[in-house]
Design a protein around this motif. Structure first.
Motif, mmCIF file in Angstrom:
data_model
loop_
_atom_site.group_PDB
_atom_site.id
_atom_site.type_symbol
_atom_site.label_atom_id
_atom_site.label_comp_id
_atom_site.label_asym_id
_atom_site.label_seq_id
_atom_site.Cartn_x
_atom_site.Cartn_y
_atom_site.Cartn_z
ATOM 1 N N UNK A 185 60.688 -38.564 -42.604
ATOM 2 C CA UNK A 185 61.306 -39.119 -43.812
ATOM 3 C C UNK A 185 60.600 -40.397 -44.259
ATOM 4 N N UNK A 186 59.469 -40.711 -43.586
ATOM 5 C CA UNK A 186 58.690 -41.870 -43.987
ATOM 6 C C UNK A 186 59.063 -43.172 -43.292
ATOM 7 N N UNK A 187 59.900 -43.105 -42.279
ATOM 8 C CA UNK A 187 60.287 -44.307 -41.547
ATOM 9 C C UNK A 187 59.229 -44.565 -40.470
ATOM 10 N N UNK A 189 57.254 -46.259 -37.173
ATOM 11 C CA UNK A 189 57.633 -46.638 -35.809
ATOM 12 C C UNK A 189 57.909 -48.135 -35.769
ATOM 13 N N UNK A 190 59.029 -48.501 -35.157
ATOM 14 C CA UNK A 190 59.431 -49.911 -35.125
ATOM 15 C C UNK A 190 59.664 -50.373 -33.693
ATOM 16 N N UNK A 191 59.361 -51.661 -33.420
ATOM 17 C CA UNK A 191 59.584 -52.188 -32.070
ATOM 18 C C UNK A 191 61.055 -52.123 -31.694
ATOM 19 N N UNK A 192 61.274 -51.838 -30.442
ATOM 20 C CA UNK A 192 62.644 -51.747 -29.945
ATOM 21 C C UNK A 192 63.215 -50.348 -30.003
ATOM 22 N N UNK A 193 62.626 -49.490 -30.820
ATOM 23 C CA UNK A 193 63.086 -48.114 -30.880
ATOM 24 C C UNK A 193 61.979 -47.143 -30.478
ATOM 25 N N UNK A 194 60.808 -47.290 -31.082
ATOM 26 C CA UNK A 194 59.698 -46.385 -30.804
ATOM 27 C C UNK A 194 58.733 -46.935 -29.764
ATOM 28 N N UNK A 195 58.655 -48.245 -29.637
ATOM 29 C CA UNK A 195 57.744 -48.847 -28.651
ATOM 30 C C UNK A 195 58.247 -50.202 -28.234
#
Length: 195
Positions: A185-187, A189-195
């Motif tokens: 959906x275009x989101x 990768x963000x720290x704390x969730x994906x890495x």
């Protein structure tokens, strides 16, 4: 006709009987595979659990080349964790297959050191399956080492497309299935969730 409560009670009895019958105490080989998110995250949850029991643990990462992940930052602060980032990044970021293969061999050498150490209770081989997919490591060699590790040592292997022989050798296999992912959906990768 049997009621839902009776059906659930019967299931509970079967599970309780299996738990009571399980008497073997030994390390297990777990494989977290599939295209869904959460393979490494699940392994790191078990890592936290092992640390909660004051066990010595090791993580060897075979593909990830970055060193700014939240899990690494957290677990490196723990005295009983050995963390090794052995990857050169994802294969689509490099055209140097020989370098990738060398990095995988070095990471495997590091893994073997821990897989031979009876003081290490849990070894996480993060994204090891890619080493088989790209021909960096021989599956038979890896299976041989896994089979001769210390009896009480647990091992978790993560990565997509786990080979059938690895699945067969494992005590537990979880195939993560992606139903939906925010990335599509275009989101980003963000720290704390994906890495």
């Amino acid at each position: 006709m049997i009621s839902n409560a009776e059906r659930m009670a019967k299931k509970k009895t079967l599970v309780d009987d299996r738990i009571a019958a399980a008497q073997d105490e030994r390390g297990v080989l777990l494989v977290n595979t599939g295209n869904g998110k959460g393979k490494s995250s699940a392994a790191f949850g078990v890592l936290a659990r092992a640390l909660g029991h004051s066990l010595q643990v090791a993580v060897i990462q075979f593909v990830k080349g970055r060193s700014d992940t939240g899990e690494e930052a957290f677990f490196r602060q723990q005295a009983r964790v050995h963390w090794y980032v052995g990857g050169e990044g994802f294969t689509w970021e490099t055209q140097d297959k020989a370098r990738d293969a060398r990095a995988a061999r070095v990471a495997w050498s590091e893994a073997c050191r821990h897989l031979a150490d009876p003081d290490v209770a849990l070894v996480v081989l993060d994204e090891l399956t890619y080493a088989f997919k790209y021909g960096w490591l021989e599956l038979e060699e890896v299976l041989s080492v896994l089979q001769t590790r210390p009896r009480q040592q647990h091992v978790i292997v993560t990565g997509r497309a786990a080979p059938e022989a690895l699945r067969a050798a494992a005590d537990t296999v979880t195939d993560m299935v992606m139903e939906k992912h925010a990335f599509t959906a275009g989101v980003k990768a963000m720290p704390g969730l994906e890495y």
